[in-house]
Structures are given as C-alpha cells and as structure tokens.
Design a protein around this motif. Structure first.
Motif, PDB file in Angstrom:
ATOM      1  N   PRO A  68       2.087   3.402  18.359  1.00 52.72           N
ATOM      2  CA  PRO A  68       0.900   2.665  18.809  1.00 52.72           C
ATOM      3  C   PRO A  68      -0.423   3.258  18.324  1.00 52.72           C
ATOM      4  N   GLN A  69      -0.424   4.504  17.902  1.00 48.45           N
ATOM      5  CA  GLN A  69      -1.648   5.157  17.439  1.00 48.45           C
ATOM      6  C   GLN A  69      -1.823   5.086  15.927  1.00 48.45           C
ATOM      7  N   CYS A  70      -0.973   4.368  15.229  1.00 55.28           N
ATOM      8  CA  CYS A  70      -1.027   4.308  13.763  1.00 55.28           C
ATOM      9  C   CYS A  70      -2.289   3.554  13.316  1.00 55.28           C
ATOM     10  N   ALA A  71      -3.279   4.319  12.893  1.00 53.51           N
ATOM     11  CA  ALA A  71      -4.562   3.734  12.491  1.00 53.51           C
ATOM     12  C   ALA A  71      -4.419   2.823  11.281  1.00 53.51           C
ATOM     13  N   ALA A  72      -3.577   3.206  10.328  1.00 57.66           N
ATOM     14  CA  ALA A  72      -3.396   2.390   9.119  1.00 57.66           C
ATOM     15  C   ALA A  72      -2.823   1.020   9.477  1.00 57.66           C
ATOM     16  N   ALA A  73      -1.880   0.982  10.408  1.00 57.11           N
ATOM     17  CA  ALA A  73      -1.297  -0.301  10.821  1.00 57.11           C
ATOM     18  C   ALA A  73      -2.343  -1.162  11.524  1.00 57.11           C
ATOM     19  N   ARG A  74      -3.141  -0.543  12.374  1.00 54.78           N
ATOM     20  CA  ARG A  74      -4.188  -1.291  13.073  1.00 54.78           C
ATOM     21  C   ARG A  74      -5.212  -1.862  12.092  1.00 54.78           C
ATOM     22  N   LEU A  75      -5.613  -1.048  11.133  1.00 56.08           N
ATOM     23  CA  LEU A  75      -6.583  -1.489  10.132  1.00 56.08           C
ATOM     24  C   LEU A  75      -6.029  -2.652   9.308  1.00 56.08           C
ATOM     25  N   GLN A  76      -4.810  -2.523   8.809  1.00 55.33           N
ATOM     26  CA  GLN A  76      -4.205  -3.582   7.998  1.00 55.33           C
ATOM     27  C   GLN A  76      -3.991  -4.854   8.815  1.00 55.33           C
ATOM     28  N   LEU A  77      -3.640  -4.684  10.082  1.00 54.46           N
ATOM     29  CA  LEU A  77      -3.465  -5.860  10.947  1.00 54.46           C
ATOM     30  C   LEU A  77      -4.787  -6.603  11.093  1.00 54.46           C
TER      31      LEU A  77
ATOM     32  N   VAL B 192       3.803  -0.063   6.966  1.00 52.24           N
ATOM     33  CA  VAL B 192       2.451  -0.401   6.510  1.00 52.24           C
ATOM     34  C   VAL B 192       2.471  -0.680   5.008  1.00 52.24           C
ATOM     35  N   ALA B 193       3.157   0.168   4.241  1.00 52.46           N
ATOM     36  CA  ALA B 193       3.246  -0.044   2.791  1.00 52.46           C
ATOM     37  C   ALA B 193       3.942  -1.372   2.495  1.00 52.46           C
ATOM     38  N   ARG B 194       5.005  -1.646   3.238  1.00 58.64           N
ATOM     39  CA  ARG B 194       5.722  -2.920   3.059  1.00 58.64           C
ATOM     40  C   ARG B 194       4.803  -4.092   3.400  1.00 58.64           C
ATOM     41  N   ALA B 195       4.053  -3.974   4.476  1.00 53.84           N
ATOM     42  CA  ALA B 195       3.142  -5.039   4.892  1.00 53.84           C
ATOM     43  C   ALA B 195       2.071  -5.297   3.841  1.00 53.84           C
ATOM     44  N   MET B 196       1.550  -4.242   3.250  1.00 58.81           N
ATOM     45  CA  MET B 196       0.512  -4.419   2.227  1.00 58.81           C
ATOM     46  C   MET B 196       1.067  -5.183   1.024  1.00 58.81           C
ATOM     47  N   ALA B 197       2.284  -4.841   0.614  1.00 61.21           N
ATOM     48  CA  ALA B 197       2.900  -5.546  -0.515  1.00 61.21           C
ATOM     49  C   ALA B 197       3.191  -7.007  -0.147  1.00 61.21           C
ATOM     50  N   LEU B 198       3.653  -7.222   1.075  1.00 59.00           N
ATOM     51  CA  LEU B 198       3.906  -8.596   1.528  1.00 59.00           C
ATOM     52  C   LEU B 198       2.611  -9.406   1.546  1.00 59.00           C
ATOM     53  N   GLN B 199       1.555  -8.815   2.081  1.00 57.51           N
ATOM     54  CA  GLN B 199       0.251  -9.501   2.145  1.00 57.51           C
ATOM     55  C   GLN B 199      -0.213  -9.893   0.750  1.00 57.51           C
ATOM     56  N   GLN B 200      -0.130  -8.953  -0.182  1.00 52.07           N
ATOM     57  CA  GLN B 200      -0.578  -9.212  -1.548  1.00 52.07           C
ATOM     58  C   GLN B 200       0.319 -10.216  -2.268  1.00 52.07           C
ATOM     59  N   SER B 201       1.542 -10.377  -1.782  1.00 54.70           N
ATOM     60  CA  SER B 201       2.479 -11.343  -2.369  1.00 54.70           C
ATOM     61  C   SER B 201       2.343 -12.726  -1.747  1.00 54.70           C
ATOM     62  N   GLY B 202       1.380 -12.880  -0.844  1.00 55.84           N
ATOM     63  CA  GLY B 202       1.175 -14.180  -0.220  1.00 55.84           C
ATOM     64  C   GLY B 202       2.042 -14.423   1.004  1.00 55.84           C
ATOM     65  N   GLN B 203       2.627 -13.388   1.547  1.00 50.10           N
ATOM     66  CA  GLN B 203       3.506 -13.508   2.711  1.00 50.10           C
ATOM     67  C   GLN B 203       2.816 -12.891   3.937  1.00 50.10           C
ATOM     68  N   ALA B 204       1.695 -13.481   4.308  1.00 47.13           N
ATOM     69  CA  ALA B 204       0.852 -12.925   5.369  1.00 47.13           C
ATOM     70  C   ALA B 204       1.572 -12.856   6.711  1.00 47.13           C
ATOM     71  N   ARG B 205       2.327 -13.873   7.026  1.00 47.04           N
ATOM     72  CA  ARG B 205       3.036 -13.888   8.323  1.00 47.04           C
ATOM     73  C   ARG B 205       4.038 -12.736   8.413  1.00 47.04           C
ATOM     74  N   GLU B 206       4.794 -12.525   7.349  1.00 43.02           N
ATOM     75  CA  GLU B 206       5.766 -11.428   7.325  1.00 43.02           C
ATOM     76  C   GLU B 206       5.053 -10.077   7.387  1.00 43.02           C
ATOM     77  N   ALA B 207       3.908  -9.991   6.720  1.00 47.69           N
ATOM     78  CA  ALA B 207       3.124  -8.752   6.733  1.00 47.69           C
ATOM     79  C   ALA B 207       2.666  -8.436   8.157  1.00 47.69           C
TER      80      ALA B 207
END
Length: 134
Positions: A119-128, A92-107
């Motif tokens: 599957p129950q990771c709320a933070a991942a679901r929210l960021q997705l 999730v932390a990696r995805a947030m940094a990727l998203q903010q870096s303009g790499q939405a697909r990788e995020a």
C-alpha cells in the motif's frame, strides 16, 4: 557461487538505466541475469539470488519500456513476477508497458494489485494517477 559480481552488475545496469543508456543497461543486466540464474535455482544464497534475479528482470523491463519495446518489457516483468510474485515494482513495470501499449484498463488493474501487495508503493500510486488522468 559468489553473488557479489551479479550484484555489482545489477547496480551498474541500474545506473545506466538512470542516465538513459538503455541498450548498455540491457547488456549489463543480461550478464547479471545469466550469472544469477544458476544461483537462484540452487545453492545457499537461493532466496537472495531469486530476489536479485527478479529485480534484474524489473530493471530490464524498465529499459525495454523506455526503448518502446513493449512485448519485451511485458515478458521481463512476467519473469520477475515468476521469481517474486509479491514484487510490486514488477507490477508497476508491467503496468507501464501495458499503458504504453494501449491497454489502460489492464494497466490500472496491475497497479491496484501492486497497491494491495504494498500500500505504500509510491511508484504504483503515481502511475495509477497518470492512468486515471488519461
């Protein structure tokens, strides 16, 4: 080695992160990381120390991401995954940094991977959800 001191430092770093004292959080977490490193490599508390070290790297990734230091955030998330490959919070932390870096697909891919691991990771679901809205 005693794992109580590094644990206290991780808790302090986490508290500083929650009140937006990102630079202070990084200093404290860096000290925790430095003291956990040798314990994670050897000793009776190895698996606990490895988990603590991975969580420390996740918190450092979050602090770097909030400071808009995306390469450092990605590096810390990667270190967390090296310690604990199944740690969804690191993805999730990696995805947030990727998203903010303009790499939405990788995020988005990171978040799907996090959800496969937990599957129950709320933070991942929210960021997705945020990724899919943008």
């Amino acid at each position: 080695r005693d794992v109580a001191l590094p644990r206290a430092l991780v808790l302090l770093g986490s508290a500083r992160l929650r009140v937006a004292e990102y630079a202070g959080a990084l200093r404290v977490l860096g000290t925790a990381r430095d003291s956990l490193g040798p314990t994670a490599a050897a000793g009776g508390h190895r698996s606990f120390a490895r988990r603590q070290l991975a969580e420390t790297h996740v918190l450092m990734a979050q602090a770097h991401e909030r400071l808009r230091q995306y390469p450092q955030a990605l590096a810390q998330a990667q270190r967390a995954l090296e310690q604990e490959p199944s740690l969804a919070a690191a993805r999730v932390a990696r995805a947030m940094a990727l998203q903010q870096s303009g790499q939405a697909r990788e995020a988005e891919c990171e978040l799907w991977e996090a959800l496969q691991q937990d599957p129950q990771c709320a933070a991942a679901r929210l960021q997705l959800g945020y990724c899919q809205l943008c």
